[in-house]
Design a protein around this motif. Structure first.
Motif, short mmCIF file in Angstrom:
data_model
loop_
_atom_site.label_atom_id
_atom_site.label_comp_id
_atom_site.label_asym_id
_atom_site.label_seq_id
_atom_site.Cartn_x
_atom_site.Cartn_y
_atom_site.Cartn_z
N THR A 340 0.81 -1.23 0.00
CA THR A 340 0.00 0.00 0.00
C THR A 340 0.83 1.27 0.00
O THR A 340 0.28 2.36 -0.09
CB THR A 340 -0.91 0.01 1.24
N ARG A 341 2.17 1.16 0.09
CA ARG A 341 2.97 2.36 0.29
C ARG A 341 3.87 2.72 -0.89
O ARG A 341 4.47 3.78 -0.90
CB ARG A 341 3.80 2.20 1.57
N MET A 342 3.99 1.81 -1.86
CA MET A 342 4.69 2.15 -3.10
C MET A 342 3.68 2.73 -4.07
O MET A 342 2.74 2.05 -4.47
CB MET A 342 5.37 0.91 -3.70
N GLY A 343 3.85 3.95 -4.48
CA GLY A 343 2.86 4.63 -5.30
C GLY A 343 2.90 4.19 -6.75
O GLY A 343 3.95 3.89 -7.30
N GLU A 344 1.72 4.16 -7.37
CA GLU A 344 1.60 3.75 -8.77
C GLU A 344 2.42 4.64 -9.69
O GLU A 344 3.08 4.15 -10.62
CB GLU A 344 0.13 3.78 -9.19
N ALA A 345 2.43 5.92 -9.46
CA ALA A 345 3.11 6.85 -10.37
C ALA A 345 4.62 6.66 -10.39
O ALA A 345 5.27 6.87 -11.41
CB ALA A 345 2.77 8.29 -9.99
N ALA A 346 5.21 6.24 -9.26
CA ALA A 346 6.66 6.20 -9.15
C ALA A 346 7.26 4.80 -9.15
O ALA A 346 8.47 4.64 -9.05
CB ALA A 346 7.09 6.93 -7.87
N THR A 347 6.43 3.77 -9.27
CA THR A 347 6.91 2.40 -9.09
C THR A 347 6.66 1.56 -10.33
O THR A 347 5.58 1.62 -10.92
CB THR A 347 6.22 1.76 -7.87
N ARG A 348 7.66 0.77 -10.71
CA ARG A 348 7.54 -0.17 -11.81
C ARG A 348 8.19 -1.49 -11.40
O ARG A 348 9.09 -1.51 -10.56
CB ARG A 348 8.24 0.36 -13.08
#
Length: 403
Positions: A340-348
């Protein structure tokens, strides 16, 4: 990060997987490396040198990275038609499918098919399978038997690729994102063709060796190189995964642990080298690859052009289906395996059927690699890994930043 080691051990105790490794790297610095459990239910302990079948991490670590390198050097255009490489894509609705579509899983191809079933049904080619006999008597010299088996695998490989290319589209290209093994089998072949060498050799030369990933690589079927490997399934073909029931038959055979041979049956029939699966690695190597992606996005240029990498990492604008970049997965919603803490916009990153994953949080400069063999001894062991993955990634962020 003692809590991460405790989590790995708890995952083993709870039956989520027999064995596991994990590694956390931040801005090039190793923060955690640990292992737990056993290579098989009764096998030796997993240590940091144990190699896991990373399955679909192959799609991002090998195939997508190879496409990036080739595109960086001008040897491949992301908008090239797939018909340039595969004759069935040069006609009809398939003419619209491009390399970009295959990377984004928006080419309209089916998610999966037992391409190996045609090989298994062929009276000559099925000799590659365990307990299926062989094309030559055992009295022949070992080199003759080896050459015969190599020729059979070459024919089986061609059969799988042809079946993938002939598969009819199920959706209009560019519209719907449907995660497709078939698309990445084809991507691996077109990358190898444009590179002018086998995919495994290109990846060794241009990705794994430059990054010092000495425990990462393909293992062609029949490879005798020694090493410690985590076990996966116990038959060939493997038991059907959920949703694959009734699509193929498993011939009678003696069950065995074939640790060190690829779990994916389409890849296995291709001799262990494919764009969709086939890599073996350790958590440290997977995390080092992820950290190299982070560094190259920032301009390091260890592997390729940061601008091309930026294109691959950008969200694909397909109107239907889960969010994806080109070759990279993206966290989506509160049930994401990234927590829940790794954001969609910044994580791949990417997931793998065997129970492995890698996530790169570019905002934090963080890479988390988690490798397990949750499919041993059965693919039906699903619930535990679904709970474990997000809990582990949330625990990493909590260890770094607090609750």
């Amino acid at each position: 990060m003692k809590e991460l080691q405790a989590l790995l051990e708890r995952g083993v105790a709870d039956g989520a997987f027999p064995g596991a490794q994990a590694c956390v790297i931040r801005d090039g610095a190793l923060l955690f490396s640990g292992s737990a459990g056993r290579r098989s239910l009764t096998g030796p302990p997993v240590d940091e040198a144990t190699r896991f079948d990373v399955a679909s991490l192959t799609k991002v670590m090998a195939t997508t990275t190879a496409v990036w390198i080739l595109a960086s050097g001008g040897a491949l255009d992301l908008d090239e038609p797939a018909g340039t490489f595969f004759e069935p894509f040069a006609q009809g609705e398939k003419r619209a499918v491009t390399v970009r579509h295959l990377l984004a899983h928006t080419g309209g191809l089916p998610a999966w098919r037992p391409l190996f079933a045609k090989v298994l049904a062929d009276p000559a080619l099925r000799a590659i399978y365990p307990d299926a006999g062989g094309p030559e008597p055992a009295v022949l010299p070992a080199e003759v038997r080896r050459q015969s088996r190599t020729a059979l695998f070459a024919r089986a490989r061609r059969s799988v690729i042809e079946e993938a290319a002939l598969a009819p589209l199920e959706h209009e290209p560019s519209r719907v994102c449907v995660y497709s093994d078939l698309g990445f089998i084809l991507l691996g072949e077109l990358a190898a063709e444009r590179a002018g060498m086998r995919l495994d050799r290109f990846c060794d030369q241009w990705i794994f060796n430059p990054l010092g990933l000495t425990s990462t690589g393909y293992r062609p079927v029949g490879t005798s190189e020694p090493g410690a490997f985590a076990a996966t399934g116990r038959t060939r073909p493997r038991e059907p995964a959920r949703g694959q029931e009734g699509l193929f038959e498993i011939p009678p055979q003696r069950e065995r642990d074939d640790a060190g041979e690829v779990d994916d049956d389409n890849c296995w029939a291709m001799g262990g080298i494919s764009g969709n699966a086939g890599l073996f690695s350790t958590a440290v190597d997977v995390a080092r690859w992820g950290d190299a992606i982070r560094a190259d996005r920032a301009g390091a240029r260890r592997l390729g052009d940061p601008a091309v990498l930026g294109t691959l990492l950008a969200p694909d604008p397909h109107p239907e289906g889960p969010p994806r970049a080109l070759g990279f997965d993206m966290p989506s919603g509160p049930r994401s395996s990234a927590g829940t803490r790794m954001g969609e916009a910044a994580t791949r990153g990417h997931l793998a059927f065997t129970g492995c994953s890698v996530w790169i949080d570019f905002e934090r400069g963080l890479t988390v690699a988690l490798l397990t063999n949750r499919v041993h001894p059965t693919r039906s062991n699903e619930a535990g890994i679904r709970l474990f993955r997000p809990a582990f990634h949330d625990a990493v962020i909590e260890a770094l930043e607090g609750a």
